[in-house]
Design a protein around this motif. Structure first.
Motif, PDB file in Angstrom:
ATOM      1  N   CYS A 139       0.806  -1.221   0.000  1.00 45.92           N
ATOM      2  CA  CYS A 139       0.000   0.000   0.000  1.00 45.92           C
ATOM      3  C   CYS A 139       0.842   1.276   0.000  1.00 45.92           C
ATOM      4  O   CYS A 139       0.400   2.307  -0.496  1.00 45.92           O
ATOM      5  CB  CYS A 139      -0.932   0.028   1.208  1.00 45.92           C
ATOM      6  N   PHE A 140       2.043   1.192   0.578  1.00 45.32           N
ATOM      7  CA  PHE A 140       2.814   2.404   0.811  1.00 45.32           C
ATOM      8  C   PHE A 140       4.188   2.410   0.153  1.00 45.32           C
ATOM      9  O   PHE A 140       4.940   3.373   0.324  1.00 45.32           O
ATOM     10  CB  PHE A 140       2.972   2.629   2.324  1.00 45.32           C
ATOM     11  N   ASP A 149      10.753  12.691   0.667  1.00 46.19           N
ATOM     12  CA  ASP A 149      10.632  13.543   1.850  1.00 46.19           C
ATOM     13  C   ASP A 149      10.129  12.667   2.994  1.00 46.19           C
ATOM     14  O   ASP A 149       8.954  12.285   3.021  1.00 46.19           O
ATOM     15  CB  ASP A 149       9.649  14.681   1.590  1.00 46.19           C
ATOM     16  N   PRO A 150      10.975  12.325   3.964  1.00 46.97           N
ATOM     17  CA  PRO A 150      10.574  11.410   5.040  1.00 46.97           C
ATOM     18  C   PRO A 150       9.365  11.895   5.826  1.00 46.97           C
ATOM     19  O   PRO A 150       8.661  11.100   6.446  1.00 46.97           O
ATOM     20  CB  PRO A 150      11.822  11.346   5.935  1.00 46.97           C
ATOM     21  N   ALA A 151       9.112  13.195   5.812  1.00 46.53           N
ATOM     22  CA  ALA A 151       8.001  13.737   6.592  1.00 46.53           C
ATOM     23  C   ALA A 151       6.691  13.789   5.815  1.00 46.53           C
ATOM     24  O   ALA A 151       5.645  14.075   6.394  1.00 46.53           O
ATOM     25  CB  ALA A 151       8.350  15.140   7.082  1.00 46.53           C
ATOM     26  N   ALA A 152       6.740  13.513   4.517  1.00 45.32           N
ATOM     27  CA  ALA A 152       5.519  13.650   3.713  1.00 45.32           C
ATOM     28  C   ALA A 152       5.560  12.674   2.536  1.00 45.32           C
ATOM     29  O   ALA A 152       5.926  13.042   1.425  1.00 45.32           O
ATOM     30  CB  ALA A 152       5.365  15.087   3.218  1.00 45.32           C
ATOM     31  N   VAL A 153       5.203  11.435   2.793  1.00 43.94           N
ATOM     32  CA  VAL A 153       5.152  10.433   1.732  1.00 43.94           C
ATOM     33  C   VAL A 153       3.978  10.747   0.814  1.00 43.94           C
ATOM     34  O   VAL A 153       2.856  10.993   1.274  1.00 43.94           O
ATOM     35  CB  VAL A 153       4.998   9.022   2.326  1.00 43.94           C
ATOM     36  N   VAL A 154       4.228  10.735  -0.488  1.00 38.18           N
ATOM     37  CA  VAL A 154       3.195  11.040  -1.473  1.00 38.18           C
ATOM     38  C   VAL A 154       2.803   9.760  -2.196  1.00 38.18           C
ATOM     39  O   VAL A 154       3.648   9.093  -2.807  1.00 38.18           O
ATOM     40  CB  VAL A 154       3.687  12.092  -2.489  1.00 38.18           C
ATOM     41  N   ILE A 155       1.513   9.409  -2.121  1.00 39.49           N
ATOM     42  CA  ILE A 155       1.007   8.222  -2.796  1.00 39.49           C
ATOM     43  C   ILE A 155       0.246   8.662  -4.025  1.00 39.49           C
ATOM     44  O   ILE A 155      -0.781   9.350  -3.933  1.00 39.49           O
ATOM     45  CB  ILE A 155       0.079   7.405  -1.874  1.00 39.49           C
ATOM     46  N   PRO A 210       4.083   2.812   6.914  1.00 39.66           N
ATOM     47  CA  PRO A 210       4.743   1.498   6.919  1.00 39.66           C
ATOM     48  C   PRO A 210       5.488   1.211   5.612  1.00 39.66           C
ATOM     49  O   PRO A 210       5.025   1.552   4.526  1.00 39.66           O
ATOM     50  CB  PRO A 210       3.577   0.529   7.109  1.00 39.66           C
ATOM     51  N   ILE A 211       6.634   0.578   5.750  1.00 39.22           N
ATOM     52  CA  ILE A 211       7.436   0.139   4.611  1.00 39.22           C
ATOM     53  C   ILE A 211       7.327  -1.377   4.453  1.00 39.22           C
ATOM     54  O   ILE A 211       7.419  -1.902   3.346  1.00 39.22           O
ATOM     55  CB  ILE A 211       8.906   0.554   4.796  1.00 39.22           C
ATOM     56  N   VAL A 212       7.118  -2.069   5.562  1.00 35.53           N
ATOM     57  CA  VAL A 212       7.100  -3.536   5.570  1.00 35.53           C
ATOM     58  C   VAL A 212       5.766  -4.034   6.119  1.00 35.53           C
ATOM     59  O   VAL A 212       5.253  -3.507   7.100  1.00 35.53           O
ATOM     60  CB  VAL A 212       8.259  -4.087   6.431  1.00 35.53           C
ATOM     61  N   LEU A 213       5.219  -5.051   5.462  1.00 37.86           N
ATOM     62  CA  LEU A 213       4.048  -5.771   5.957  1.00 37.86           C
ATOM     63  C   LEU A 213       4.457  -7.220   6.185  1.00 37.86           C
ATOM     64  O   LEU A 213       5.011  -7.865   5.292  1.00 37.86           O
ATOM     65  CB  LEU A 213       2.905  -5.725   4.948  1.00 37.86           C
TER      66      LEU A 213
END
Length: 230
Positions: A139-140, A149-155, A210-213
């Motif tokens: 998802c991410f 930008d670690p403070a603002a992930v853009v999906i 999250p980076i890992v599921l």
């Protein structure tokens, strides 16, 4: 096979540089294995073991780690950490019901045929045996996710489509070098269920999104019931 050739080419970089940056476990991979695999005995097979970096955690939990991978370059390092065999994950050199546990750690994006791999995992796992999937969070993380930008992930749009790509927000990772397969979350979870696993526990790791599921499943018995203890 392209993935094999690519990992052979980057094996030294992966072992010497990439893993060095991961030793503090920023993604919580070791924590996920400790929580979801847990303590046990018997053989734990790692599918796509690469350089065998997770063997220490598996051994620490009481299991006997063994690994398989397609890349001879990665296995040059892997065999220093556990017994290994070079093999295709869709054709594991293991008898039916021959292992007590299986883990697949950060490899499902390297396997476009991951549902077939899961069916093969179910074949070699004893009834009631545990399978732990630790992978990139669908998802991410992906070509649609800009994490520069670690403070603002853009999906951005793109999550819903299955695809293979080398597009990446960074040139310091894996995807830009060997490519990665993406499948949406329902597709991934359905593949686990279709392979015959009862899903038991879930875990996410990484920040700010999250980076890992991680998922723990247990192989169903012949009558479709989940056997074993949680």
């Amino acid at each position: 096979m392209p993935v094999k050739a690519a990992y052979d080419e980057i094996a030294d970089w992966y072992e010497g540089q990439f893993l060095g940056e991961q030793r503090s476990d920023p993604l919580g991979i070791g924590a996920a294995l400790r929580e979801l695999l847990g303590a046990g005995t018997g053989v734990c097979l790692e599918v796509g073991c690469g350089t065998g970096v997770h063997a220490g955690v598996v051994r620490e939990l009481g299991w006997t780690p063994v690994g398989v991978d397609l890349s001879a370059g990665m296995l040059r390092y892997g065999r220093e950490r556990m017994p290994v065999a070079r093999a295709d994950a869709q054709r594991l050199p293991v008898r039916d019901g021959g292992v007590d546990a299986v883990v697949a750690v950060m490899v499902h994006t390297d396997m476009p045929a991951y549902p077939a791999v899961l069916r093969e995992v179910a074949r070699v796992l004893r009834p009631g045996g545990v399978f732990v999937h630790v992978g990139v969070h669908p998802c991410f993380c992906g070509s649609f996710a800009d994490r520069s930008d670690p403070a603002a992930v853009v999906i951005r749009p793109g999550y819903r489509e299955r695809h293979w790509t080398k597009d990446s927000w960074t040139d310091q990772g894996i995807r830009d070098k060997v490519g990665a397969a993406h499948r949406p979350l329902p597709n991934l979870l359905n593949a686990l269920v279709d392979a015959g696993f009862g899903l038991e526990r879930f875990r996410e790791g990484g920040v700010p999104l999250p980076i890992v599921l991680s998922v723990r499943g247990r192989k169903n018995s012949a009558d479709g019931e989940v056997t074993g203890s949680a």
